[in-house]
Design a protein around this motif. Structure first.
Motif, PDB file in Angstrom:
ATOM      1  N   HIS A 266      14.217  -3.632  42.357  1.00  0.00           N
ATOM      2  CA  HIS A 266      12.957  -3.853  41.655  1.00  0.00           C
ATOM      3  C   HIS A 266      12.354  -5.201  42.057  1.00  0.00           C
ATOM      4  O   HIS A 266      13.069  -6.174  42.334  1.00  0.00           O
ATOM      5  N   SER A 290       6.984   0.479  38.692  1.00  0.00           N
ATOM      6  CA  SER A 290       7.713   1.593  39.304  1.00  0.00           C
ATOM      7  C   SER A 290       8.848   2.082  38.404  1.00  0.00           C
ATOM      8  O   SER A 290       9.334   1.357  37.523  1.00  0.00           O
ATOM      9  N   LYS A 292      12.630   3.850  38.968  1.00  0.00           N
ATOM     10  CA  LYS A 292      13.648   4.128  39.977  1.00  0.00           C
ATOM     11  C   LYS A 292      14.761   4.993  39.380  1.00  0.00           C
ATOM     12  O   LYS A 292      15.037   4.937  38.173  1.00  0.00           O
ATOM     13  N   TYR A 301      21.337   4.214  45.175  1.00  0.00           N
ATOM     14  CA  TYR A 301      19.917   4.352  44.837  1.00  0.00           C
ATOM     15  C   TYR A 301      19.442   5.738  45.268  1.00  0.00           C
ATOM     16  O   TYR A 301      19.829   6.239  46.335  1.00  0.00           O
ATOM     17  N   THR A 304      12.228   6.282  44.138  1.00  0.00           N
ATOM     18  CA  THR A 304      11.288   5.460  43.373  1.00  0.00           C
ATOM     19  C   THR A 304      10.027   6.265  43.102  1.00  0.00           C
ATOM     20  O   THR A 304       9.541   6.995  43.972  1.00  0.00           O
TER      21      THR A 304
END
Length: 504
Positions: A266, A290, A292, A301, A304
């Protein structure tokens, strides 16, 4: 004479095949003496012995032997001559009647069959009750998946006494966020002092403390070195996630408070975190506008999502693969469909939307700095219901400003929600049928900024994170307030008079 009668009866026995006992002969002879001569069944004329024949005193009278109890015949002739039995004795004899082995077996068999019948009826009732429970549970699960489940709990809630509210103190600066473990046994809280504390609900004691570090010690300090703004716990209680002003997300082992991972990515403060129910998928929101998606199990991850036009101030999710966010000053609420990579946009508040919470899969509650609290449905673009000035106003006459709604909470799949501000009280609300209205139930006195609110999973208590300042800034400071955690019991009306007496 006796010898003659004996010989006579022997002759009868020999001719007719009749056997007669001495007792019978004696009884017959007594009758002859009493009634005189008569004719026997075979036509013979019998004479009784004369009482005065050669024996005036009756000494020659022949006496019958005492009948043996093993060789006694019962005849109708003897019934009139038997001595009368008292009624009381007869009743006792009837009462003392002993059943035969066959009768006892029959009685026990009937008793056993009755017991079997009772057991089967009881089992049938229990099976029916269990079936009803299972059917009700399945129906609730179906309604929960559809987002239409609404348990009516608010009607039974009554305000707690001030003496019943517990305050847990340990943080040096205002509490900004908190979560309750799924089993309702522990509370995790975080504050502007960058520390995390794990509390025991029952005793109110600290179980573990993760101290905050000073700015500039990020490389060597295990933990946060900036204000913690949000936190979330997985539905199985395994992982704890926290986000701070330094754009970092920390993953902890909830049981031991051991540090596991650090998520970076971020570009602004992390303002919202939520685990998808039943999984270890983590959604995060930030002031960088955003959302995520992370996989905590894989320390990875995922993707997004963009859409908001201003800093995101809150985020929540349940079991569906979607999350909801509050967009702050862009005055929008958004529903993010992760799989479809699409979003739904909702408008309603006149100010910055600072907090959001899902009630079920299709309904949510929000609070804004215009002092309003709104109920939403994912199928309607506008709020289903809005209460303006939910916590009143403050300021001089003519310059009144509404108290900002800093936090909201919802008891999942029920009709009970709560909101917090800095007007020294937490408001508990009742949702109308189909979430078409909001009715105030009662207020709980709490001094300070109520920066975070959470209902326990069981609905037995409400926890408020309170501080002297607002969690996002220092616009006001209430010196008389205490930085602490308020554990507010949710009392219910007794269901019967006896419970009322016990409660009193």
């Amino acid at each position: 004479m006796v010898m003659i009668l004996s010989a006579f009866w022997m002759e009868i026995e020999r001719e007719h095949g009749v056997f007669m006992t001495k007792n019978f002969l004696c009884r017959r002879r007594r009758r002859w003496h009493a009634n005189g001569p008569h004719t026997s069944p075979d036509g013979l004329y019998l004479f009784p012995a004369a009482q005065g024949d050669g024996d005036p005193a009756g000494k020659g009278k022949v006496r019958a032997k005492k009948p043996s109890k093993y060789n006694e015949e019962i005849s109708s002739d003897s019934e009139t001559e038997s001595p009368a039995v008292p009624k009381k004795r007869q009743s006792n004899e009837e009462h003392e009647y002993e059943e035969t082995p066959q009768e006892k077996k029959l009685r026990l068999a009937k008793l056993y069959l009755e017991q079997l019948k009772d057991e089967e009826e009881k089992r049938a009732e229990e099976d029916s009750f269990e079936t009803d429970l299972i059917a009700g549970r399945l129906q609730e699960e179906v309604l929960e998946q559809k987002g239409k489940l609404q348990r009516l709990i608010a009607k039974d809630l009554i305000p707690p006494d001030a003496s019943e509210i517990r305050v847990l103190r340990g943080h040096k600066l205002p509490i900004t966020c908190l979560v309750i473990a799924p089993d309702d046994k522990c509370i995790f809280s975080a504050a502007k002092d960058c520390s995390i504390i794990k509390w025991d609900v029952g005793s109110g004691k600290k179980l573990h403390t993760i101290p905050g570090g000073r700015k500039g010690t990020e490389d060597r300090h295990v933990g946060h070195t900036a204000h913690i703004l949000c936190m979330a716990i997985s539905s199985d209680g395994k992982y704890l996630a926290t986000g701070d002003m330094n754009k970092l997300i920390m993953i902890w082992e909830a049981a031991t408070c051991k540090h596991l991972y650090k998520f970076t990515g971020h570009k602004g403060p992390v303002s919202g975190l939520s685990f998808r129910k039943g999984t270890h998928d983590l959604y995060s929101a930030s002031h960088d506008r955003s959302v995520k998606v992370w996989n905590v199990d894989e320390n990875a991850y995922v993707e997004t999502l963009f859409g908001h036009q201003d800093a995101i101030t809150g985020l929540d999710s349940l079991s569906r693969e979607r999350c909801v966010t509050a967009g702050g000053r862009d005055r929008t609420v958004r529903v993010w469909k992760i799989a479809e990579e699409s979003q739904l946009v909702f408008h309603g508040h006149e100010g910055s939307i600072d907090c959001i919470q899902l009630i079920n899969e299709e309904h949510m509650i929000t609070g804004a700095d215009d002092g309003s609290v709104s109920l939403w449905s994912v199928n309607k673009k506008k709020p289903l219901s809005t209460v303006k000035l939910a916590h009143g106003c403050h300021g001089d006459a003519g310059l009144e400003q509404p108290h900002w709604v800093a936090s909201v909470a919802a008891l999942q799949n029920s009709d009970t929600v709560a909101s917090g501000s800095h007007n020294s009280q937490v408001n508990v609300w009742r949702c109308g049928q189909n979430y078409r209205g909001l009715e105030p139930l009662f207020s709980v006195p709490v001094s300070g900024f109520v920066n975070s609110l959470k209902f326990s999973s069981s609905g037995h208590f409400l926890v408020a994170g309170v501080g002297q300042e607002h969690r996002l800034g220092r616009w006001w400071r209430l010196k008389e307030a205490k930085n602490g955690i308020y554990v507010i019991p949710l009392k219910r009306k007794p269901s019967n008079p006896e419970e009322a007496k016990v409660t009193e």
